[in-house]
Design an enzyme around this catalytic site. Structure first.
Site, PDB file in Angstrom:
ATOM      1  N   LYS A  20       1.052  -1.422   0.037  1.00 21.54           N
ATOM      2  CA  LYS A  20       0.042  -0.151   0.029  1.00 21.54           C
ATOM      3  C   LYS A  20       0.793   1.198   0.154  1.00 21.54           C
ATOM      4  O   LYS A  20       0.745   2.182  -0.759  1.00 21.54           O
ATOM      5  CB  LYS A  20      -1.061   0.075   1.355  1.00 21.54           C
TER       6      LYS A  20
ATOM      7  N   ARG B  87      -9.815   0.547   8.832  1.00 17.96           N
ATOM      8  CA  ARG B  87      -9.334  -0.636   9.037  1.00 17.96           C
ATOM      9  C   ARG B  87     -10.489  -1.240   9.847  1.00 17.96           C
ATOM     10  O   ARG B  87     -10.379  -2.499  10.278  1.00 17.96           O
ATOM     11  CB  ARG B  87      -7.894  -0.552  10.102  1.00 17.96           C
TER      12      ARG B  87
ATOM     13  N   ARG C 100      11.632  -6.718   4.696  1.00 17.06           N
ATOM     14  CA  ARG C 100      11.628  -5.162   4.395  1.00 17.06           C
ATOM     15  C   ARG C 100      12.728  -4.410   5.215  1.00 17.06           C
ATOM     16  O   ARG C 100      12.868  -4.464   6.489  1.00 17.06           O
ATOM     17  CB  ARG C 100      10.205  -4.993   4.537  1.00 17.06           C
TER      18      ARG C 100
ATOM     19  N   ARG D 173      11.352  -1.713  10.363  1.00 17.93           N
ATOM     20  CA  ARG D 173      10.388  -1.620  11.408  1.00 17.93           C
ATOM     21  C   ARG D 173      10.030  -2.550  12.580  1.00 17.93           C
ATOM     22  O   ARG D 173      10.346  -3.893  12.151  1.00 17.93           O
ATOM     23  CB  ARG D 173       8.717  -1.700  10.760  1.00 17.93           C
TER      24      ARG D 173
ATOM     25  N   ARG E  19      -0.291  -9.404  13.279  1.00 17.10           N
ATOM     26  CA  ARG E  19      -0.724  -8.395  12.389  1.00 17.10           C
ATOM     27  C   ARG E  19      -1.651  -8.956  11.237  1.00 17.10           C
ATOM     28  O   ARG E  19      -3.075  -8.483  10.985  1.00 17.10           O
ATOM     29  CB  ARG E  19       0.306  -7.558  11.639  1.00 17.10           C
TER      30      ARG E  19
END
Ligand code: AMP
Length: 232
Positions: free
Chosen positions: A18, A98, A137, A171, A182
């Site tokens: 996103k 969300r 990531r 992160r 998550r």
């Protein structure tokens, strides 16, 4: 608040890309990106009271309260109306709403300022691919450009392609155990927004398994059909 601009939502589980697509849309179309995840991380790095409240919740992969999230969106949109807003062609909501409560409240807020959600892009990727993407990531500390340790390294080792900075960060919630939490939270609390927007008739499913450019091309197809023009 700015009146009458189109609003687009980038929707999907963590790791579908996103943030990457939001950056591309902002550059090509002049859309202003509202990413609640980025706003919250910014509050954490500034050490504000809000940041201190949400840090442990986010580190566990859970959601802060809906009222806090709505409050943040409201604040950002109000701040914009007082600033230099004439260059903005529309809004991209990245990672918000969300929950159904957020979706309903956001819709009411937008209607009050004569804005409506033109399209919701639901980006779809297999769960195991998501875990692999997030585990590897990392991003540039300065400009936020996103990389991956296997699929997308900086062209020159240790130097950000976009801004030339030399420091990269990960992160805390991209650790595998938290990524799985998550995903669970996404299925428990967020996935029901797909039928919610399907019923409203503005949901577009986007195959997120290709490269970032391929995914962007699919989103652009929809935007073209909706009459949105790229910046010249
Ligand atoms: P993101 O950067 O979108 O992956 O968001 C990172 C984290 O921020 C999430 O796991 C949540 O803890 C929090 N967060 C961001 N946006 C929202 C939202 N709209 N509702 C609830 N929590 C959010």
């Amino acid at each position: 608040m700015i009146q009458g601009l189109p609003v687009f939502i980038l929707f999907g589980p963590p790791g579908v890309g996103k943030g990457t697509q939001a950056a591309k849309l902002s550059e090509k179309y002049g859309f202003y990106v509202i990413s609640t995840g980025n706003i919250l991380r910014d509050e954490i790095s500034k050490g504000t009271e809000l940041g201190r409240t949400v840090k442990s919740i986010m580190d566990r992969g859970e959601y802060p309260s809906d009222d806090m999230i709505i409050g943040l969106v409201d604040r950002v949109m109000k701040e914009l109306s007082h600033g230099q807003s004439n260059k903005i062609q529309g809004f991209i909501f990245d990672g918000v709403p969300r929950t159904e409560y957020q979706a309903e409240t956001l819709q009411n807020m937008l209607e009050k300022s004569d804005q409506s959600i033109k399209a919701v892009f639901s980006i779809e990727v297999d769960d195991e691919a998501l875990v692999n993407r997030l585990k590897g990531r990392f991003m540039c500390e300065k400009c936020g450009q996103i990389y991956h340790e296997h699929y997308h390294l900086p062209k020159v080792e240790g130097v950000c392609d976009r801004c030339g900075a030399h420091k990269f960060v990960r992160r805390p919630d991209d650790e595998e155990k938290t990524v799985r939490e998550r995903l669970k939270v996404y299925y428990d609390r967020t996935a029901s927004l797909i039928p919610f927007y399907e019923k409203k008739g503005n949901l577009y499913k986007i195959n997120g398994m290709g490269s970032a450019s391929e995914v962007f091309a699919s989103i652009q197809n929809v935007l073209r059909n909706l009459g949105e023009k790229e910046l010249s």
